[in-house]
Design an enzyme around this catalytic site. Sequence first.
Site, PDB file in Angstrom:
ATOM      1  N   CYS A 120     -22.864  -7.721 -14.970  1.00 28.78           N
ATOM      2  CA  CYS A 120     -22.172  -7.473 -13.707  1.00 28.78           C
ATOM      3  C   CYS A 120     -23.168  -6.984 -12.650  1.00 28.78           C
ATOM      4  CB  CYS A 120     -21.086  -6.416 -13.911  1.00 28.78           C
ATOM      5  SG  CYS A 120     -20.160  -6.010 -12.418  1.00 28.78           S
ATOM      6  N   GLN A 138      -8.863  -5.719 -12.865  1.00 32.75           N
ATOM      7  CA  GLN A 138      -8.066  -6.528 -13.776  1.00 32.75           C
ATOM      8  C   GLN A 138      -7.217  -5.599 -14.651  1.00 32.75           C
ATOM      9  OE1 GLN A 138     -10.301  -9.688 -15.805  1.00 32.75           O
ATOM     10  NE2 GLN A 138     -11.847  -9.484 -14.200  1.00 32.75           N
ATOM     11  N   SER A 161     -13.244 -11.474 -17.304  1.00 37.35           N
ATOM     12  CA  SER A 161     -14.677 -11.454 -16.974  1.00 37.35           C
ATOM     13  C   SER A 161     -15.572 -11.476 -18.205  1.00 37.35           C
ATOM     14  CB  SER A 161     -15.010 -10.204 -16.152  1.00 37.35           C
ATOM     15  OG  SER A 161     -14.319 -10.248 -14.927  1.00 37.35           O
ATOM     16  N   HIS A 164     -16.216  -5.580 -22.005  1.00 37.97           N
ATOM     17  CA  HIS A 164     -16.767  -4.389 -21.343  1.00 37.97           C
ATOM     18  C   HIS A 164     -16.779  -3.221 -22.326  1.00 37.97           C
ATOM     19  CE1 HIS A 164     -15.205  -6.062 -17.387  1.00 37.97           C
ATOM     20  NE2 HIS A 164     -14.332  -6.580 -18.217  1.00 37.97           N
TER      21      HIS A 164
END
Length: 170
Positions: A120, A138, A161, A164
């Site tokens: 990111c 999100q 994405s 995470h």
Amino acid sequence: ERSALPPNWEVRTSKSRGIDYYFNRVTGESVWEPPSSEKEVEMRASHILAKHIRSRNPMSHKKVPIDRTPEEAEAKVRDIRRLIIGTPTGDETEEELEARMPAKEKLARFAELAAKESDCSSARNNGDLGLFGRGKMQKEFEQAVLALKVGQISKPVKSDSGYHIILRTK
């Protein structure tokens, strides 16, 4: 029948659309959906993102195409989490190990690895996403942040994405 509105809010009718909207007499803000009387939750978090070939944008902020599988992305953030908090030994759990770790050390390790490993663009800020409220991230990401205590690191979180790990900072 309308439910009670928070203080300073009123219902008005749009001249162009002919439908009701909500107007705050003090701030001048106008919204289509009824305003909530709940106090806005403001949070802050840092994260490390591992994108994969099925991510919504499979390109790193370093302008490098991503070729890892979703399973490899999940394994990557799981391994990075272990680099931050360590690997439990004996009967100790990851949660106990993390709880004993000094907050300053955890934040420093997280920031260092975010800058080096995250896909990111927030890597430029050591993974820090700044302040945000509900509905700005999100859904899966927001739910994970809300489930964390300040200073706690999530287990891998899947979103559109990628995967995470998240450190809640506020």
